[in-house]
Design an enzyme around this catalytic site. Structure first.
Site, PDB file in Angstrom:
ATOM      1  N   ASN A 393       0.833  -1.209   0.000  1.00 16.74           N
ATOM      2  CA  ASN A 393       0.000   0.000   0.000  1.00 16.74           C
ATOM      3  C   ASN A 393       0.865   1.256   0.000  1.00 16.74           C
ATOM      4  O   ASN A 393       1.028   1.893  -1.026  1.00 16.74           O
ATOM      5  CB  ASN A 393      -0.935  -0.006   1.212  1.00 16.74           C
ATOM      6  CG  ASN A 393      -2.104   0.942   1.030  1.00 16.74           C
ATOM      7  OD1 ASN A 393      -2.021   1.937   0.320  1.00 16.74           O
ATOM      8  ND2 ASN A 393      -3.223   0.647   1.674  1.00 16.74           N
ATOM      9  N   ASP A 394       1.431   1.598   1.139  1.00 10.88           N
ATOM     10  CA  ASP A 394       2.187   2.847   1.244  1.00 10.88           C
ATOM     11  C   ASP A 394       3.352   2.915   0.256  1.00 10.88           C
ATOM     12  O   ASP A 394       3.684   3.990  -0.246  1.00 10.88           O
ATOM     13  CB  ASP A 394       2.726   3.020   2.668  1.00 10.88           C
ATOM     14  CG  ASP A 394       1.605   3.122   3.691  1.00 10.88           C
ATOM     15  OD1 ASP A 394       0.555   3.708   3.358  1.00 10.88           O
ATOM     16  OD2 ASP A 394       1.758   2.599   4.808  1.00 10.88           O
ATOM     17  N   VAL A 395       3.977   1.773  -0.035  1.00  8.51           N
ATOM     18  CA  VAL A 395       5.167   1.766  -0.896  1.00  8.51           C
ATOM     19  C   VAL A 395       4.818   1.953  -2.367  1.00  8.51           C
ATOM     20  O   VAL A 395       5.716   2.045  -3.210  1.00  8.51           O
ATOM     21  CB  VAL A 395       5.970   0.458  -0.713  1.00  8.51           C
ATOM     22  CG1 VAL A 395       6.464   0.330   0.715  1.00  8.51           C
ATOM     23  CG2 VAL A 395       5.153  -0.764  -1.114  1.00  8.51           C
ATOM     24  N   ALA A 434       0.687   3.691   7.248  1.00 10.57           N
ATOM     25  CA  ALA A 434       0.996   5.111   7.504  1.00 10.57           C
ATOM     26  C   ALA A 434      -0.261   5.917   7.787  1.00 10.57           C
ATOM     27  O   ALA A 434      -0.195   7.080   8.173  1.00 10.57           O
ATOM     28  CB  ALA A 434       1.743   5.709   6.318  1.00 10.57           C
TER      29      ALA A 434
END
Length: 464
Positions: A393-395, A434
């Site tokens: 997700n965040d990456v 995050a």
């Protein structure tokens, strides 16, 4: 056993630890490195036990505790799922820190047993070493406990901040240095206990303001702290094996943390001092209910991938939760039979600890030459037909490039949005660790596959 022979055996164990680190630096040699580490630790523990030299009550108790501790460790190692590996590492770091604190307390209260002098007249060098070992160990203990709670979901992964936090941390740090200096002069017992108590508090205050996006760096840094704590106690006890092992763990953990910060475009000191984390304003992304989302099923995904010439797999923590690595390997095998070129793209902080995704893929016997780091594969997304994002997700969040207020702003991401088509496997549109919405969900070339990662991957394989 003479001191010379003891030193030789400790030196051999130290060399084996160095070979272990060397082996663990590559997936191909990781098993061999692990084996060297086991042999080195067995030698260090065995020689230490034998060096006692008599079968006193203390010796018997030592053996009993070794059996109990070893049994608990073996049981945990066999039972722990891969998804819980990050919090397990944090938990083990806390035990290393606590062990350093206990040894320091023992050495301070009974210095004559360790040839350090007498109560109130301990050698200054030894007192400095045990004070540093106790302080770093206490910080490691409580810091690791907070990291464990955050990773386990028992505490919010969002930063916990308050006004004047950094000034308080600075004041406590200066106070610790002052206490060590005063302790060396006065050698009062209450000063030593105050040093440990304040260090426990500092460990909590250092980790609570660090957000989920930076948690992999925290795990690595706590690993480094535990090493330095062990090294400090090693100097106190004049134990070569502890000094070598602690220095290796401390330096390698610090280097890894620095490399990860560099890869995330983070300031090393800001992360460690709790300077990063989502603010209340930044985590309020635009309402996802107002954005159109295209969703599909296993049929659609299989059609796109079967007609692609190249597919890049992007694994994340969601793959670990669903334990979908084996199903993923079967899907890739089916794609290869259809003449599709498949690669894996690994972000430095994918998952919740360094190397998390690499370990899972290795467990599923994914060939090492198909797995690429961010800098080696990021340019390939522009020429890729399909990017299959499974639980990351965040990456993959493009906001890292566009929103200066975002807690992940400046972090290099995998450029999956440049692929012709993006298949995003996720249970819902919920934010990542995050705590922010992923803009990739709403891109024109993204097809959301709302399902359990393992179930969706298995269904795609059937359709292929």
């Amino acid at each position: 056993m003479s001191a010379n022979i003891l030193a030789v055996f400790y030196l051999v164990s130290g060399v084996l630890f160095i070979l272990a680190l060397r082996g663990l630096s590559s997936p191909e040699t990781s098993r061999q490195g692990n084996f060297f580490g086991i042999i080195g630790m067995a030698i260090a523990i065995g020689v230490t036990v034998i060096s006692i030299g008599n079968f006193s009550t203390g010796f018997i108790f030592l053996l009993i505790f070794l059996v109990i501790g070893g049994s608990i460790g073996a049981f945990i190692a066999f039972k722990i799922p891969m998804t819980a590996m990050p919090e397990l590492v944090a938990g083990f770091h806390s035990l290393v820190g606590l062990a350093a604190v206990f040894v320091a307390i023992s050495a301070f209260l009974n210095p004559e047993v360790f040839n350090l002098g007498f109560p109130g007249k301990i050698k200054i060098a030894s007192l400095i070493e045990m004070s540093l070992g106790a302080a770093i160990g206490a910080i490691t203990f409580t810091g690791s406990i907070i990291a464990f709670l955050k990773l386990r979901g028992l505490m919010s992964g969002s930063p916990i901040t308050f006004i004047g936090q950094h000034f308080l941390n600075l004041a406590l740090g200066i106070l610790l240095v002052g206490l060590i200096i005063y302790l060396c002069n006065a050698q009062k017992e209450y000063l030593f206990w105050a040093l440990i108590a304040i260090s426990f508090l500092v460990g909590v205050l250092l980790i609570i303001p660090i957000g989920g996006a930076d948690m992999p760096v925290v795990i690595s840094m706590l690993n480094s702290y535990s090493g330095w704590a062990a090294a400090g106690i090693g100097f106190t006890l004049e134990n070569t094996a502890l000094i070598i092992t602690g220095a290796l763990v401390g330096s390698s953990g610090a280097i890894l943390s620095y490399i990860m910060c560099k890869g995330m475009n983070r300031s090393f000191f800001n992360v460690i001092l709790g300077g990063w984390g989502a603010s209340e304003e930044s985590s309020k992304s635009s309402s996802k209910e107002q954005k159109p989302v295209k969703s599909g099923n296993a049929d659609d995904a299989a059609f796109l991938m079967k007609n692609a010439s190249s597919v890049i797999i992007v694994p994340g923590y969601g793959m670990a939760v669903a334990q979908a690595q084996h199903a993923l390997r079967e899907m890739v095998d089916s794609l290869k039979k259809n003449g599709v070129k498949v690669s894996y793209a690994i972000h430095p902080v994918a998952g919740r600890m360094p190397g998390h995704m690499n370990v899972l893929l290795a467990e599923a016997n994914v060939p090492y030459d198909e797995v690429f780091e961010l800098e080696d594969i990021n340019n390939d997304f522009a020429n890729c037909d399909v990017a299959y994002v499974i639980g990351a997700n965040d990456v993959t969040n493009p906001v890292a490039k566009t929103d200066p207020q975002s807690p992940i702003y400046g972090m290099p991401i995998l450029d999956v949005e440049k692929s012709k088509s993006v298949l995003f496997v996720k249970r819902s549109l919920s934010p990542g660790y995050a705590g922010i919405d992923n803009d990739l969900f709403y891109r024109e070339n993204t097809l959301m596959l709302f399902a359990d990662a393992k179930k969706m991957t298995e269904d795609i394989t059937k359709n292929l």
